[in-house]
Design a protein around this motif. Structure first.
Motif, PDB file in Angstrom:
ATOM      1  N   GLU A 132      -6.456 -20.601   0.914  1.00  0.00           N
ATOM      2  CA  GLU A 132      -5.195 -20.624   1.657  1.00  0.00           C
ATOM      3  C   GLU A 132      -5.415 -20.109   3.074  1.00  0.00           C
ATOM      4  OE1 GLU A 132      -1.862 -19.025  -0.683  1.00  0.00           O
ATOM      5  OE2 GLU A 132      -3.224 -19.014  -2.397  1.00  0.00           O
ATOM      6  N   PRO A 133      -5.991 -20.939   3.934  1.00  0.00           N
ATOM      7  CA  PRO A 133      -6.267 -20.527   5.322  1.00  0.00           C
ATOM      8  C   PRO A 133      -4.994 -20.048   6.021  1.00  0.00           C
ATOM      9  CG  PRO A 133      -7.295 -22.641   4.828  1.00  0.00           C
ATOM     10  CD  PRO A 133      -6.397 -22.333   3.675  1.00  0.00           C
ATOM     11  N   GLY A 134      -5.127 -18.949   6.734  1.00  0.00           N
ATOM     12  CA  GLY A 134      -3.980 -18.411   7.459  1.00  0.00           C
ATOM     13  C   GLY A 134      -3.200 -17.376   6.684  1.00  0.00           C
ATOM     14  N   SER A 135      -3.353 -17.375   5.353  1.00  0.00           N
ATOM     15  CA  SER A 135      -2.655 -16.383   4.538  1.00  0.00           C
ATOM     16  C   SER A 135      -3.382 -15.043   4.606  1.00  0.00           C
ATOM     17  CB  SER A 135      -2.576 -16.844   3.080  1.00  0.00           C
ATOM     18  OG  SER A 135      -1.765 -17.989   2.951  1.00  0.00           O
ATOM     19  N   THR A 136      -2.643 -13.978   4.372  1.00  0.00           N
ATOM     20  CA  THR A 136      -3.240 -12.645   4.338  1.00  0.00           C
ATOM     21  C   THR A 136      -2.856 -11.959   3.032  1.00  0.00           C
ATOM     22  OG1 THR A 136      -1.330 -11.702   5.500  1.00  0.00           O
ATOM     23  CG2 THR A 136      -3.213 -12.355   6.839  1.00  0.00           C
ATOM     24  N   LEU A 137      -3.699 -11.032   2.609  1.00  0.00           N
ATOM     25  CA  LEU A 137      -3.434 -10.287   1.380  1.00  0.00           C
ATOM     26  C   LEU A 137      -3.353  -8.802   1.699  1.00  0.00           C
ATOM     27  CD1 LEU A 137      -3.161 -10.227  -1.733  1.00  0.00           C
ATOM     28  CD2 LEU A 137      -5.638  -9.888  -1.835  1.00  0.00           C
ATOM     29  N   ALA A 138      -2.203  -8.225   1.438  1.00  0.00           N
ATOM     30  CA  ALA A 138      -2.020  -6.784   1.599  1.00  0.00           C
ATOM     31  C   ALA A 138      -2.029  -6.148   0.214  1.00  0.00           C
ATOM     32  CB  ALA A 138      -0.702  -6.487   2.309  1.00  0.00           C
ATOM     33  N   GLU A 139      -2.675  -4.995   0.097  1.00  0.00           N
ATOM     34  CA  GLU A 139      -2.735  -4.278  -1.177  1.00  0.00           C
ATOM     35  C   GLU A 139      -2.290  -2.838  -0.969  1.00  0.00           C
ATOM     36  OE1 GLU A 139      -6.410  -4.455  -3.329  1.00  0.00           O
ATOM     37  OE2 GLU A 139      -6.933  -6.418  -2.500  1.00  0.00           O
ATOM     38  N   LEU A 140      -1.600  -2.301  -1.956  1.00  0.00           N
ATOM     39  CA  LEU A 140      -1.219  -0.900  -1.887  1.00  0.00           C
ATOM     40  C   LEU A 140      -1.038  -0.340  -3.286  1.00  0.00           C
ATOM     41  CD1 LEU A 140       2.346  -0.296  -2.086  1.00  0.00           C
ATOM     42  CD2 LEU A 140       1.977  -2.318  -0.693  1.00  0.00           C
ATOM     43  N   LYS A 141      -1.184   0.964  -3.393  1.00  0.00           N
ATOM     44  CA  LYS A 141      -0.930   1.686  -4.638  1.00  0.00           C
ATOM     45  C   LYS A 141       0.420   2.387  -4.483  1.00  0.00           C
ATOM     46  CE  LYS A 141      -4.771   1.816  -7.401  1.00  0.00           C
ATOM     47  NZ  LYS A 141      -4.766   1.686  -8.878  1.00  0.00           N
ATOM     48  N   PRO A 142       1.467   1.913  -5.155  1.00  0.00           N
ATOM     49  CA  PRO A 142       2.773   2.568  -5.022  1.00  0.00           C
ATOM     50  C   PRO A 142       2.766   4.031  -5.472  1.00  0.00           C
ATOM     51  CG  PRO A 142       3.018   0.388  -5.990  1.00  0.00           C
ATOM     52  CD  PRO A 142       1.549   0.681  -5.960  1.00  0.00           C
ATOM     53  N   LYS A 143       1.917   4.348  -6.462  1.00  0.00           N
ATOM     54  CA  LYS A 143       1.797   5.714  -6.996  1.00  0.00           C
ATOM     55  C   LYS A 143       3.134   6.226  -7.552  1.00  0.00           C
ATOM     56  CE  LYS A 143      -2.608   6.492  -6.425  1.00  0.00           C
ATOM     57  NZ  LYS A 143      -3.494   6.792  -7.560  1.00  0.00           N
ATOM     58  N   TRP A 144       3.412   7.529  -7.331  1.00  0.00           N
ATOM     59  CA  TRP A 144       4.598   8.172  -7.918  1.00  0.00           C
ATOM     60  C   TRP A 144       5.800   7.934  -7.009  1.00  0.00           C
ATOM     61  CZ3 TRP A 144       4.236  12.524 -11.803  1.00  0.00           C
ATOM     62  CH2 TRP A 144       2.991  12.512 -12.455  1.00  0.00           C
ATOM     63  N   LEU A 145       6.647   6.999  -7.393  1.00  0.00           N
ATOM     64  CA  LEU A 145       7.823   6.662  -6.588  1.00  0.00           C
ATOM     65  C   LEU A 145       8.956   7.661  -6.784  1.00  0.00           C
ATOM     66  CD1 LEU A 145       7.792   2.798  -7.184  1.00  0.00           C
ATOM     67  CD2 LEU A 145       6.943   4.043  -5.185  1.00  0.00           C
ATOM     68  N   THR A 146       8.811   8.543  -7.763  1.00  0.00           N
ATOM     69  CA  THR A 146       9.750   9.648  -7.977  1.00  0.00           C
ATOM     70  C   THR A 146       8.948  10.942  -8.067  1.00  0.00           C
ATOM     71  OG1 THR A 146       9.650   9.419 -10.387  1.00  0.00           O
ATOM     72  CG2 THR A 146      11.375   8.187  -9.248  1.00  0.00           C
ATOM     73  N   GLN A 147       9.609  12.041  -7.818  1.00  0.00           N
ATOM     74  CA  GLN A 147       8.942  13.336  -7.887  1.00  0.00           C
ATOM     75  C   GLN A 147       8.555  13.669  -9.325  1.00  0.00           C
ATOM     76  OE1 GLN A 147       7.067  15.481  -6.773  1.00  0.00           O
ATOM     77  NE2 GLN A 147       8.265  16.935  -5.518  1.00  0.00           N
ATOM     78  N   SER A 148       7.499  14.456  -9.477  1.00  0.00           N
ATOM     79  CA  SER A 148       7.096  14.919 -10.807  1.00  0.00           C
ATOM     80  C   SER A 148       8.218  15.758 -11.409  1.00  0.00           C
ATOM     81  CB  SER A 148       5.827  15.766 -10.704  1.00  0.00           C
ATOM     82  OG  SER A 148       5.575  16.430 -11.932  1.00  0.00           O
ATOM     83  N   PRO A 149       8.561  15.532 -12.674  1.00  0.00           N
ATOM     84  CA  PRO A 149       9.648  16.300 -13.296  1.00  0.00           C
ATOM     85  C   PRO A 149       9.351  17.789 -13.429  1.00  0.00           C
ATOM     86  CG  PRO A 149       8.490  14.981 -14.935  1.00  0.00           C
ATOM     87  CD  PRO A 149       7.985  14.539 -13.599  1.00  0.00           C
ATOM     88  N   SER A 150       8.079  18.173 -13.307  1.00  0.00           N
ATOM     89  CA  SER A 150       7.744  19.595 -13.422  1.00  0.00           C
ATOM     90  C   SER A 150       7.442  20.234 -12.067  1.00  0.00           C
ATOM     91  CB  SER A 150       6.560  19.793 -14.376  1.00  0.00           C
ATOM     92  OG  SER A 150       5.490  18.927 -14.076  1.00  0.00           O
TER      93      SER A 150
END
Length: 327
Positions: A132-150
């Motif tokens: 797919e010439p011209g296309s780009t691929l972005a990658e990310l790790k969303p990780k913890w989208l909320t705070q740790s309950p503790s």
């Protein structure tokens, strides 16, 4: 009802090394003959490289029974069990050894080879942009989208930012490079400017504004956030130290988001979540998760007031500074 036959990788297929992680080597494969495999999944395969890991049959069973029901098919990097041709693993291992001598394989992966006892691999959705010439691929790790309950109620750092700062402190003491990244809380913010701030740290797309618009209130991200809120047996509320059980809760906090962006802004963007193999507490992992949370709490990393902690990207710090500005 007739049980569907197992897919087989065509004999004579050529595998092209793409990348590898702690438990998998990723290949793109090409064939001189017309492939009988599904078009969307016919270019990329995972092959296990750790004999002691969970078998691909079990990975597939867990994925289909536990992960797949949480998302739409077009939100997931799909995976399908596939039979590997005889002799393929031996050839791949020879190539890996050759890559080590040529300096083409990461040093930290040296000595790890494909399992000779695993007869299967996984076909996964091809999120590369080779065709797919011209296309780009972005990658990310969303990780913890909320705070740790503790985490402490007065925390000035979210779980992800607190852990990163603790690791950066160790890196500084060893003279190693520190890591900078975005705050996951910004990723799901209702304020566009905060999402735009995230794009500073995402590789693969130079058009930050376009990427921010893609991420802002993105339905797949919002669904992941919702699932993290529902599956919150983590931190000190996580599995017992000696647990060997699977943890969907931790799995949802360590997946990868792939964003394939076409050159034409009118064409649809493809967004999928991958790396959703169920994490397990076995092998001391459950103990490690609990010990890590205790370190963050007792070491004051959540508070953000340690002398080694400076201004950071954490949304909690920015929120606190906004509510309590310096005189």
């Amino acid at each position: 009802m007739t049980k569907p036959s197992l897919l087989e990788l065509p004999p004579g297929v050529q595998l092209v090394y793409l990348a590898e992680g702690g438990a998998n080597v990723v290949y793109r494969f090409v064939s001189a003959v017309k492939s009988p495999l599904p078009a969307k999944r016919s270019q990329k395969a995972f092959v296990s490289n750790t004999a002691a890991n969970v078998s691909y049959k079990e990975i597939m069973q867990n994925f289909n029974a536990i992960v797949r029901p949480l998302f739409r098919d077009d939100e997931l990097v799909d995976q399908t069990l596939i039979q590997l041709p005889e002799g393929l693993i031996h050839r791949c291992n020879e190539q890996l050894r050759l890559a080590e001598t040529n300096g083409e394989r990461p040093k930290k992966r040296h000595g790890g080879y494909l399992s000779l006892t695993e007869p299967f691999g996984l076909l996964v959705t091809d999120m590369t942009t080779f065709d797919e010439p011209g296309s780009t691929l972005a990658e990310l790790k969303p990780k913890w989208l909320t705070q740790s309950p503790s985490a402490p109620a007065t925390a000035h750092r979210c779980r992800t930012c607190a852990l990163r700062e603790m690791k950066n402190c160790d890196a500084r003491s060893l003279g190693q490079k520190e890591q900078r990244s975005f705050c996951p809380l910004d990723l799901v913010s209702e304020t566009f400017e905060q999402v735009l701030r995230v794009t500073d740290f995402i590789k693969g797309c130079s058009d930050r504004v376009r990427l921010a618009h893609i991420l802002f209130r993105n339905p797949t991200l919002q669904k992941l956030l919702s699932h993290q809120k529902a599956y919150h047996t983590v931190g000190l509320h996580g599995p017992p130290a000696q647990s060997r059980e699977n943890s969907l809760d931790m799995t949802l906090r360590d997946c990868t988001m792939y964003i394939k962006i076409p050159q034409d802004e009118k064409s649809p963007v493809e967004i999928r979540l991958g790396d959703l193999d169920l994490k397990t507490g076995a092998g001391g992992k459950a103990q490690y998760w609990r010990d890590l949370e205790l370190q963050l709490i007792e070491g004051g990393w959540y508070d953000g007031f340690k002398s080694t902690q400076e201004s950071c990207e954490c949304a909690l710090q920015h929120s606190s500074a906004h509510q309590h500005p310096e005189p």
